[in-house]
Design a protein around this motif. Structure first.
Motif, PDB file in Angstrom:
ATOM      1  N   LEU A 181       0.829  -1.209   0.000  1.00 19.72           N
ATOM      2  CA  LEU A 181       0.000   0.000   0.000  1.00 19.72           C
ATOM      3  C   LEU A 181       0.862   1.258   0.000  1.00 19.72           C
ATOM      4  N   MET A 182       1.920   1.257   0.776  1.00 21.37           N
ATOM      5  CA  MET A 182       2.823   2.414   0.821  1.00 21.37           C
ATOM      6  C   MET A 182       3.474   2.640  -0.537  1.00 21.37           C
ATOM      7  N   TYR A 183       3.821   1.561  -1.191  1.00 21.75           N
ATOM      8  CA  TYR A 183       4.434   1.668  -2.514  1.00 21.75           C
ATOM      9  C   TYR A 183       3.443   2.185  -3.548  1.00 21.75           C
ATOM     10  N   GLU A 184       2.264   1.603  -3.581  1.00 18.54           N
ATOM     11  CA  GLU A 184       1.285   1.960  -4.615  1.00 18.54           C
ATOM     12  C   GLU A 184       0.733   3.374  -4.448  1.00 18.54           C
ATOM     13  N   PHE A 185       0.549   3.802  -3.203  1.00 15.50           N
ATOM     14  CA  PHE A 185      -0.117   5.082  -2.959  1.00 15.50           C
ATOM     15  C   PHE A 185       0.831   6.160  -2.433  1.00 15.50           C
ATOM     16  N   ASP A 186       2.119   5.837  -2.408  1.00 13.35           N
ATOM     17  CA  ASP A 186       3.133   6.802  -1.992  1.00 13.35           C
ATOM     18  C   ASP A 186       2.879   7.333  -0.583  1.00 13.35           C
ATOM     19  N   TRP A 187       2.416   6.454   0.299  1.00 11.93           N
ATOM     20  CA  TRP A 187       2.269   6.855   1.699  1.00 11.93           C
ATOM     21  C   TRP A 187       3.649   6.919   2.339  1.00 11.93           C
ATOM     22  N   SER A 188       3.853   7.901   3.197  1.00 14.14           N
ATOM     23  CA  SER A 188       5.135   8.031   3.881  1.00 14.14           C
ATOM     24  C   SER A 188       5.053   7.414   5.273  1.00 14.14           C
ATOM     25  N   PHE A 189       6.211   7.307   5.930  1.00 14.59           N
ATOM     26  CA  PHE A 189       6.252   6.679   7.251  1.00 14.59           C
ATOM     27  C   PHE A 189       5.715   7.585   8.356  1.00 14.59           C
ATOM     28  N   ASP A 190       5.376   8.826   8.032  1.00 15.86           N
ATOM     29  CA  ASP A 190       4.714   9.678   9.027  1.00 15.86           C
ATOM     30  C   ASP A 190       3.260   9.973   8.667  1.00 15.86           C
ATOM     31  N   ASP A 191       2.726   9.272   7.669  1.00 15.48           N
ATOM     32  CA  ASP A 191       1.290   9.352   7.369  1.00 15.48           C
ATOM     33  C   ASP A 191       0.554   8.366   8.283  1.00 15.48           C
ATOM     34  N   TYR A 192       0.482   8.687   9.560  1.00 11.80           N
ATOM     35  CA  TYR A 192       0.035   7.702  10.543  1.00 11.80           C
ATOM     36  C   TYR A 192      -1.420   7.284  10.356  1.00 11.80           C
ATOM     37  N   GLU A 193      -2.258   8.193   9.885  1.00 16.01           N
ATOM     38  CA  GLU A 193      -3.655   7.809   9.652  1.00 16.01           C
ATOM     39  C   GLU A 193      -3.730   6.746   8.566  1.00 16.01           C
ATOM     40  N   TYR A 194      -2.991   6.953   7.478  1.00 11.34           N
ATOM     41  CA  TYR A 194      -2.984   5.961   6.402  1.00 11.34           C
ATOM     42  C   TYR A 194      -2.334   4.656   6.859  1.00 11.34           C
ATOM     43  N   LEU A 195      -1.265   4.778   7.636  1.00 12.11           N
ATOM     44  CA  LEU A 195      -0.594   3.566   8.110  1.00 12.11           C
ATOM     45  C   LEU A 195      -1.503   2.757   9.030  1.00 12.11           C
ATOM     46  N   GLY A 196      -2.323   3.462   9.824  1.00  8.50           N
ATOM     47  CA  GLY A 196      -3.291   2.769  10.665  1.00  8.50           C
ATOM     48  C   GLY A 196      -4.316   2.022   9.833  1.00  8.50           C
ATOM     49  N   ARG A 197      -4.781   2.645   8.759  1.00  8.01           N
ATOM     50  CA  ARG A 197      -5.754   1.994   7.885  1.00  8.01           C
ATOM     51  C   ARG A 197      -5.115   0.805   7.170  1.00  8.01           C
ATOM     52  N   GLY A 198      -3.885   1.008   6.683  1.00 10.98           N
ATOM     53  CA  GLY A 198      -3.197  -0.083   5.998  1.00 10.98           C
ATOM     54  C   GLY A 198      -2.910  -1.249   6.922  1.00 10.98           C
ATOM     55  N   THR A 199      -2.617  -0.947   8.187  1.00  9.35           N
ATOM     56  CA  THR A 199      -2.378  -2.011   9.166  1.00  9.35           C
ATOM     57  C   THR A 199      -3.647  -2.816   9.401  1.00  9.35           C
ATOM     58  N   LEU A 200      -4.789  -2.148   9.435  1.00  8.75           N
ATOM     59  CA  LEU A 200      -6.053  -2.871   9.579  1.00  8.75           C
ATOM     60  C   LEU A 200      -6.292  -3.783   8.379  1.00  8.75           C
ATOM     61  N   ILE A 201      -5.982  -3.295   7.197  1.00 12.58           N
ATOM     62  CA  ILE A 201      -6.132  -4.126   5.999  1.00 12.58           C
ATOM     63  C   ILE A 201      -5.262  -5.380   6.119  1.00 12.58           C
ATOM     64  N   GLY A 202      -4.002  -5.172   6.480  1.00 17.83           N
ATOM     65  CA  GLY A 202      -3.110  -6.321   6.635  1.00 17.83           C
ATOM     66  C   GLY A 202      -3.577  -7.274   7.709  1.00 17.83           C
ATOM     67  N   HIS A 203      -4.122  -6.725   8.789  1.00 16.31           N
ATOM     68  CA  HIS A 203      -4.609  -7.557   9.891  1.00 16.31           C
ATOM     69  C   HIS A 203      -5.800  -8.407   9.447  1.00 16.31           C
ATOM     70  N   LEU A 204      -6.661  -7.861   8.616  1.00 18.76           N
ATOM     71  CA  LEU A 204      -7.816  -8.615   8.138  1.00 18.76           C
ATOM     72  C   LEU A 204      -7.412  -9.719   7.161  1.00 18.76           C
ATOM     73  N   LEU A 205      -6.324  -9.500   6.425  1.00 17.15           N
ATOM     74  CA  LEU A 205      -5.886 -10.481   5.435  1.00 17.15           C
ATOM     75  C   LEU A 205      -4.965 -11.552   6.009  1.00 17.15           C
ATOM     76  N   GLU A 206      -4.293 -11.256   7.118  1.00 21.45           N
ATOM     77  CA  GLU A 206      -3.150 -12.063   7.546  1.00 21.45           C
ATOM     78  C   GLU A 206      -3.481 -13.500   7.917  1.00 21.45           C
ATOM     79  N   CYS A 207      -4.720 -13.774   8.311  1.00 20.22           N
ATOM     80  CA  CYS A 207      -5.060 -15.122   8.786  1.00 20.22           C
ATOM     81  C   CYS A 207      -5.881 -15.915   7.784  1.00 20.22           C
TER      82      CYS A 207
END
Length: 442
Positions: A181-207
């Motif tokens: 997601l960071m690669y495709e949408f050019d999110w930076s490491f201080d875009d914490y709102e986006y990183l929180g959303r992306g983490t939820l996406i990964g959490h839903l997919l991981e299992c």
């Protein structure tokens, strides 16, 4: 607005391959993630690497890649996986060799390294073990591995270097998707709102199938259609991190408000403060909305700056566990099994057989709930199970032989003896400063 689709390919180290193949063939995906590591899995992989420096990656890597590589080339999606386990470099070499043999040498395969900090473990011997409060120095003589949960950084670097297949070691589970997601949408490491959303996406997919009804299913209470054919999830997400989760129409299982909520809460100690290497994700204001056709939207995730610490799994040689089993059937079977258990326990005491702990169970006789149901069931068959933990293999073997000797030394009617001795790898954790970790790609 640009959107991408990410599919789940696995939820654990030996997960089914067929649902992943369906997702890769028919999911119109841009990425597929194979999450195949747990705390104990990485320690076992390190143990395998100690025995053979060319091993230590996921046992199913070759089996999976035999199907993944042609589909990756044909469909054009990218693969991100932690199947590198304790040896992502050798895993990448193996996959590269397979790609060449299949005439797919154009596929770019990149390994992410840096999570293995065992060579510098002496630096952390005075750190506190999270599970026990002891200092790590208490375990130094038995340590075999130390792997930090690194984040999306290495995956992002690999994708920026045009990787088609990214193979990592111990990367935090949600980071497998977050890196894409960071690669495709050019999110930076201080875009914490986006990183929180992306983490939820990964959490839903991981299992894997957990979110499509697998671990959710409970007949008569939480019914799931065609669980024998349960499919893996797919997420479609846009640049703002807005997304919905679904599955293939032809696959079994369900994606519903309930399945998604269960997975959101899975392994989350505090929904408002979910610590990851990339961000402290906040799921406390998440809203879940179900639509027709196994489609669920999830909104409201956000995030805060990370702690600056990486949780690190420490593997150590703990003990040996002997399991010995014997079956008894017919009238009086439970009493005979009870007598057999008493005999073995008294023999172990009589002969002074060293052990750390011992447990006796009567499988099939309310063995899980005997404290509630009482101790006088009426049964026609029972499986005696005696398990002991020992420091030495020879002591475990001696206990196993005592259980086997029930055959002729009584009581009557024992049969179907089975013995298993396994080397137990223990897992502890420490926090390591993230600045100590150097993440590289090769």
């Amino acid at each position: 607005m640009k959107k991408i689709r990410i599919g789940s390919g696995a939820g654990y180290s030996e997960d089914r391959l067929e649902p992943a193949i369906d997702v890769m063939k028919n999911g119109n995906i841009d990425y597929v993630i194979f999450e195949c590591l747990a705390e104990r899995t990485i320690a076992l992989a390190q143990q395998a690497k100690l025995e053979d420096p060319l091993k230590g990656y996921n046992n199913w890597l070759e089996y999976r890649m035999d199907s993944i590589l042609p589909l990756c080339a044909e469909k054009g999606f990218k693969v991100i996986t932690n199947m590198g386990a304790a040896n992502p470099l050798e895993a990448a070499e193996l996959v590269k060799k397979m790609a060449i043999e299949k005439g797919l040498s154009h596929l770019r395969i990149i390994a992410v390294i840096g999570d293995d900090i065992f060579p510098s473990i002496d630096k952390y011997v005075n750190y506190e073990v999270l599970e026990t409060g002891e200092l790590l120095s208490s375990y130094t003589s038995t340590l075999i591995s130390a792997n930090a949960y690194i984040g999306a950084e290495g995956i992002l670097k690999a994708l920026q270097n045009e990787a088609d297949i990214v193979i990592t070691g111990r990367v935090a589970d949600p980071s497998l998707a977050l890196g894409a997601l960071m690669y495709e949408f050019d999110w930076s490491f201080d875009d914490y709102e986006y990183l929180g959303r992306g983490t939820l996406i990964g959490h839903l997919l991981e299992c894997g199938a957990q979110v499509t009804g697998g671990y959710f299913a409970d007949p008569g209470y939480k019914d799931v259609p065609e669980l024998w054919n349960v499919g893996f999830p797919i997420v479609e997400v846009d640049k703002e991190g807005e997304f919905f989760i679904t599955k293939l129409k032809k696959s079994g299982g369900i994606v519903s408000e309930a399945t998604v909520k269960e997975q959101i809460l899975y392994e989350i100690h505090d929904p408002a403060n979910y610590f990851t290497p990339d961000v402290i994700a906040d799921f406390s204001k998440v809203e879940v909305k179900e639509f027709e056709g196994n489609s669920v939207s999830v909104t409201g995730a956000t995030g805060k700056p990370p702690t600056g610490l990486f949780k690190t799994s420490i593997g150590y040689k703990d003990s040996f566990i002997i399991e010995g089993e014997m079956s008894y059937g017919g009238l009086g079977s439970y009493k005979r099994a009870k007598l057999a258990g008493e005999i073995v326990n008294k023999r172990i005491t009589l002969l002074g057989m060293p052990h750390l702990e011992i447990r006796t169970d009567y499988i099939g006789v309310e063995s899980l709930y005997k404290d509630v149901t009482g101790d006088t069931p009426t049964v026609n068959e029972v499986r005696l199970r005696i398990a002991a933990r020992t420091e030495e293999y020879e002591d475990a073997l001696r206990i196993g032989k005592e259980i086997e000797s029930l055959y002729t030394n009584g009581p009557a009617g024992g049969g179907g003896y089975r013995m298993n001795i396994k080397d137990v790898i223990g897992i502890n954790s420490i926090f390591v400063p993230s600045k100590d970790i150097t993440i590289q790609i090769k």
